[in-house]
Design a protein around this motif. Structure first.
Motif: not given
Ligand code: ATP
Ligand code: MG
Ligand code: MG
Length: 218
Positions: A37, A90, A175
């Protein structure tokens, strides 16, 4: 009240990894069942602290940062890896009542709507609901003793629900990009309602509601 929005996405095909929400381009598949990420200092600090916290069993394992194709990333366990044709939801936690959200996914408001989304998500399977309930109660217990949780304002974080056809069902906290450490000495209750300046995030209110909804199905 405190569950801002829920997006659900039952799917049939086996995906090695799927991104359900979040900014496209901020994730990449990593090596050995990990995902990458896009780096954010704030989130890195959270994952570092969570490694030794009571919440550790409920957070994807963190493997430090890595540099690839000109970008820095944090490395996390792929939570989908242990599942067979997983269904994923989510559920963003906490509230600031202004109704603004960062995604185009359906936003659900009332308890009845959340209940219906949840029933559809588990396809009416009570064994799966029971497994989720057990996990949510373990998470609540861990949150109530967590040193990390006491000292952080948790905004824009999600509970990630994952189950599969073998009726394995788990929930993780994910997140932490907008989760911030409070000034030294200040702590939060996470159940008080938000008022200008108190920084309460309503996280436990949302979790209590989620547990109540799950138990109403059982
Ligand atoms: P936002 O701030 O818009 O919610 P973000 O870019 O910070 O998004 P996350 O919310 O961390 O991203 O992750 C987005 C999606 O990716 C999650 O809803 C999930 O489906 C998937 N995801 C995140 N982390 C993992 C992980 N460790 N394993 C599997 N899937 C994941
Ligand atoms: Mg998110
Ligand atoms: Mg985020």
């Amino acid at each position: 009240k405190s569950i801002v929005h829920v997006s659900s996405f039952p799917f049939k095909k086996r995906y090695s990894w799927i991104q359900l929400a979040g900014h496209s381009g901020s994730f990449k598949a990593g090596n050995g069942g990990r995902i990458l990420k896009k780096y954010c200092e704030n989130e890195k600090l959270c994952f570092e602290q969570l490694k030794t916290d009571s919440l550790a069993p409920f957070v994807p394992h963190y493997y430090g940062i890595t540099h690839e194709d000109g970008e820095w990333y944090i490395q996390l366990d792929d939570l989908l890896a242990e599942f067979d044709s997983p269904c994923v939801m989510d559920c963003k936690m906490g509230t600031r009542a202004d109704g603004k959200g960062s995604t185009n996914f359906k936003r659900t408001k009332t308890k009845e709507q959340i209940l219906q989304v949840f029933i559809d998500f588990v396809n009416g399977n009570k064994k799966v609901v029971q497994a989720y309930m057990t996990r949510l109660m373990e998470i609540r217990k861990a949150l109530e003793t967590s040193e990390f949780f006491k000292r952080h304002e948790v905004i824009g974080s999600s509970l990630l629900f994952i189950h599969d056809k073998n009726e394995v069902a788990k929930v993780w906290l994910i997140d932490f990009g907008k989760t911030t450490r409070l000034p030294s000495g200040k702590t939060l209750n996470h159940r008080l309602s938000w008022e200008e300046g108190n920084r309460e995030d309503g996280y436990l209110l949302g979790l209590d509601n989620m547990i109540a909804i799950a138990s109403s199905i059982l």
